[in-house]
Structure formats: C-alpha cells, structure tokens
Design a protein around this motif. Structure first.
Motif, PDB file in Angstrom:
ATOM      1  N   ARG A  10     104.434  10.987 109.827  1.00  7.41           N
ATOM      2  CA  ARG A  10     103.280  11.371 110.646  1.00  7.41           C
ATOM      3  C   ARG A  10     102.060  10.518 110.337  1.00  7.41           C
ATOM      4  NH1 ARG A  10     104.639  16.551 112.542  1.00  7.41           N
ATOM      5  NH2 ARG A  10     106.916  16.649 112.456  1.00  7.41           N
ATOM      6  N   LYS A  11     101.191  10.372 111.293  1.00  4.93           N
ATOM      7  CA  LYS A  11      99.942   9.647 111.079  1.00  4.93           C
ATOM      8  C   LYS A  11      99.112  10.357 110.015  1.00  4.93           C
ATOM      9  CE  LYS A  11      99.488   7.494 115.626  1.00  4.93           C
ATOM     10  NZ  LYS A  11      98.637   7.336 116.826  1.00  4.93           N
ATOM     11  N   GLY A  12      98.467   9.557 109.191  1.00  4.85           N
ATOM     12  CA  GLY A  12      97.625  10.100 108.144  1.00  4.85           C
ATOM     13  C   GLY A  12      98.303  10.231 106.806  1.00  4.85           C
ATOM     14  N   PRO A  35     102.228   2.742 112.620  1.00  6.07           N
ATOM     15  CA  PRO A  35     100.775   2.892 112.731  1.00  6.07           C
ATOM     16  C   PRO A  35     100.311   4.261 112.239  1.00  6.07           C
ATOM     17  CG  PRO A  35     101.661   1.889 114.718  1.00  6.07           C
ATOM     18  CD  PRO A  35     102.841   2.319 113.901  1.00  6.07           C
ATOM     19  N   GLY A  36      99.204   4.255 111.497  1.00  5.09           N
ATOM     20  CA  GLY A  36      98.624   5.490 110.989  1.00  5.09           C
ATOM     21  C   GLY A  36      99.127   5.915 109.635  1.00  5.09           C
ATOM     22  N   HIS A  38      99.775   5.017 105.630  1.00  6.08           N
ATOM     23  CA  HIS A  38      99.315   4.123 104.576  1.00  6.08           C
ATOM     24  C   HIS A  38     100.350   4.112 103.452  1.00  6.08           C
ATOM     25  CE1 HIS A  38      96.630   1.812 102.061  1.00  6.08           C
ATOM     26  NE2 HIS A  38      96.802   2.682 101.079  1.00  6.08           N
ATOM     27  N   SER A  62      99.309   0.371 107.194  1.00  9.67           N
ATOM     28  CA  SER A  62      98.393  -0.265 106.243  1.00  9.67           C
ATOM     29  C   SER A  62      99.057  -0.202 104.878  1.00  9.67           C
ATOM     30  CB  SER A  62      97.045   0.447 106.225  1.00  9.67           C
ATOM     31  OG  SER A  62      97.179   1.803 105.823  1.00  9.67           O
TER      32      SER A  62
END
Length: 268
Positions: A10-12, A35-36, A38, A62
């Motif tokens: 999941r993002k985050g 994307p999203g 880390h 990232s």
C-alpha cells in the motif's frame, strides 16, 4: 499503516529489508517496489545493493540504501534507530543470513565462522526485531518478518551452527509473536526449504523441491502482510519435520550423517 494487509503493498508503507543486495532480499524489494512505497535496503555489498535500488526506483518506489554488516550488532542497532526516527518503519524484514556448512575434511565448522554466523543469523536479528517491536508496539502497528529455515527442524551434522542458529531464531520469532499480538504488531517466522538464490547455488548435492526466488518472495511477502505467525514451504518439508519427530533419534542422525552436500566458497 492500513488495517488490511492481505493484498498488494500500500502507499505510505516504509519497508526495511536486510540482505537486499541479492537472493530473497532483492526479490522482496522488487515485490514491494511501487509508487508511494518507501524502501530502506541494507546489505554488505554496496555495488549490488545499488543495482537492487535502481530496479526498485524504476518501479516508482523511493529508496534509501545502507552498507551494513549484521555481524556488527551495535552499528546495526544504531542504523535502525536513525532510520526509524526519521521515517517510522511499517515492515521490517530480516532476510540477511549466512549458510556455511562444515568444510570437506573438517571435524566441525571453525570457531570464527560459528561466531559470525551466530551474529548474522541470530543475535543481531534478535536485537533488531526486539528494538523494532518496542517501537512498533508504542505505535500500535507494524510487521516483522524473520528468516528461519527448514534446517532448524533437523539435527544437521554438516551444518550444526546454521541449523542451530535458525532453530534459535524460530523459537524467538514465535515467542515474540505471542508477546506482540495485543499491540497489533505481527511477527512472521519464514522457514523455507531450498530457494534458487546465490546461497543455494553454492551447494552441490540434492536440493529437493527447489523454489524460484520470485515465487518465494511472493509467498513470504503475502504471509508477512497477512500477519501469519509461521510460513513453512514447500509443503513437503512439513512432512519431513513430522517424520523426523517420530523417528528414533539414533536412526534420524544416521540418515542425516549420510547426506552428501558440498559447498563452494562465497564470492562476497
């Protein structure tokens, strides 16, 4: 972190993976990369680690990297504290490990190898998981995955330190799982058989039910996301575990002493 962790990343999410320069660690980085998300990727070999990071960034994640040797527990703990202070870790996957076996002609593994393997496979992962558990429990959320092995179920004469260290991490993992459930921190013990990684490619001998590394990474990530307590795969190793449990120990040991496996030196 979202309450439902059974599907895709999941993002985050902030996911820290040790041993990310190759093998299971690198495959897990690619599974989670999007994307999203880390990723904090740790390994000893900085050049190979950067290749993993580049591949993950190309998928939109990232990424930060650290060159870390888990035989240095104090440095590893300091690095984890700095990372978590900067960006709280949602999922910690401790996949780095050593798998040296007794050299040909030797009576047992060397004391130097035994000490380093005990640090990398047991002592430092225990310290990192304990620190992560304390931090995650205060936040009332988190996932921790610890890399065991089906070798922990057997008394392997050729790999006394490896099987012993993995047995230790196995009992620690299930005990930590029991302690952390009330705080919504889920701890997963991963106990795989042979996976097609550089570690297994050093071995000469029968590697029954060899699992492709990408398939293994999917199984591992999904078990961690779902908060499963234990993942053993392939399924056949659950049978060998049960078989050895019912065999008289002298007979089991005689069979295990007959295993013929050789190991090439590590290139790292």
């Amino acid at each position: 972190m979202p309450k439902q962790d059974h599907g895709a990343p999941r993002k985050g999410w902030h996911i820290l993976i040790t041993g990310a320069s190759s093998g299971i660690g690198a495959a897990l980085a690619q599974y989670y990369a999007r994307p999203g998300v880390h990723l904090s990727l740790w390994a000893r070999n900085q050049e190979r680690l950067e290749k993993t990071a580049e591949d993950a960034r190309s998928k939109g994640a990232s990424v930060e990297t650290r060159s870390i040797d888990l035989s240095d527990a104090e440095a590893s703990l300091k690095a984890f504290g700095e990372t978590d202070d900067q960006h709280p870790v949602d999922i910690l996957i401790l996949s780095a490990g050593m798998a040296d076996i007794r050299p040909e002609g030797a009576l047992a593994e060397s004391a130097d190898v035994a000490l380093k393997m005990s640090m990398v496979n047991f002592a430092t992962p225990v310290a990192l998981a304990t620190e992560a558990a304390n931090r995650m429990a205060k936040r009332r959320q988190g996932r921790i995955g610890l890399m065991g092995s089906v070798a922990s179920f057997h008394d392997l004469p050729l790999a006394t330190v490896y099987s012993g260290s993995k047995a230790g991490i196995g009992r620690f993992s299930t005990a930590l799982h029991a302690a952390m459930v009330p705080y919504n921190v889920k701890v997963t013990l991963i106990a795989p058989g042979f996976i097609d990684t550089p570690m297994s490619q050093r071995l000469e001998g029968d590697q029954a039910f060899l699992v492709p590394v990408d398939k293994a990474a999917r199984k591992i990530a999904r078990a961690i996301n779902a908060g499963r307590a234990v993942l053993v795969f392939p399924w056949a190793f659950q049978l060998t575990r049960a078989l050895e449990a019912i065999l008289p120990r002298p007979i089991a040991h005689r069979i295990l002493r007959g295993l013929e496996i050789m190991q090439h030196p590590s290139s790292s």
